[in-house]
Design a protein around this motif. Structure first.
Motif: not given
Length: 244
Positions: A10, A12, A15, A17-18, A20, A39-43, A46
């Motif tokens: 994660e 931080n 802008k 959290s992303t 990876k 990489s993803f915008k949400t857990r 991911a």
């Protein structure tokens, strides 16, 4: 700030959290070790990607080919950027025409024989052009030999893309050729039955060098066309000259 949790990091930032995904996993069937980072915008995204990817690697079905979401038009652009400086205007024109079709909007990882058949049928249909005087002129659709060349161009792009590890079926054109032939969409060109007369050559040369010189097509005294088209004997002599 970075936090690691079972293949997922994660990150931080300003802008937000992303997440990876970093995977290093050996396939038990092939012995190949895969190194993956995405990489993803949400857990949740991911976690889903991690779970599916690990399962595919352990089952021996993971495909690391890239960018399957690209369209055929995108792929052609990449191909021309890499090698297009070596191509003649006619070949570049053929690729430009392909890029303007519905087929070029398809994802490269989902191209199928049916897509090619649909493309061939659409290209065979006549086109209609409105002239300056308002008259509508019907233009014939592409013939079988034209489509044969067009599909060969597409096949060349797919083979190049496979070598670059893009998610394509490099043998799609070869595998589809029988179906294309059965649908009368491709065939070899019709053999030339005669040679142009000198009068016909002179009229062509006059058109391209006097009437339309801006087209810059060399058909004059120094051109290979004028020296050799009118005579079968000269044709063979010219081939010998080029070989020397």
């Amino acid at each position: 700030m970075e936090r690691q949790n079972d293949f997922i990091t994660e990150l931080n930032g300003v802008k937000g959290s992303t997440f990876k995904v970093r995977i290093r996993q050996r396939c038990p069937f092939t012995g190949e070790t895969f190194k993956i980072s995405k990489s993803f915008k949400t857990r949740k995204q991911a976690e889903s990607y991690k779970k599916i990817t690990l399962a595919e690697i352990l089952q021996g079905t993971f495909n690391q080919n890239k960018n399957g979401e690209l369209t055929l038009a995108d792929l052609i652009d990449l191909y021309l950027k890499e090698l297009g400086h070596n191509f003649r205007r006619s070949k570049l024109g053929a690729y430009k025409l392909i890029k303007d079709t519905k087929l070029a909007k398809k994802r490269i990882d989902s191209l199928s024989t049916q897509d090619l058949i649909r493309h061939g049928k659409e290209r065979h249909l006549p086109k209609f052009k409105t002239l300056k005087n308002g008259t509508v002129k019907e233009l014939p659709g592409a013939g079988g030999s034209t489509m044969n060349a067009e599909f060969s161009y597409i096949g060349t792009v797919l083979k190049w893309a496979k070598a670059e590890q893009y998610a394509v079926n490099e043998n799609l054109i070869t595998e589809s050729r029988r179906a294309l032939e059965m649908n009368y969409l491709i065939h070899d060109g019709v053999e030339r039955s005669r040679r142009p007369s000198q009068d016909e050559l002179d009229r062509l040369i006059n058109y391209f060098e006097v009437i339309r010189p801006e087209r810059n097509i060399p058909l004059g005294e120094d051109s290979f066309c004028r020296r050799n088209w009118a005579s079968p004997r000269r044709d063979s002599e010219a081939r010998v000259e080029r070989a020397q």
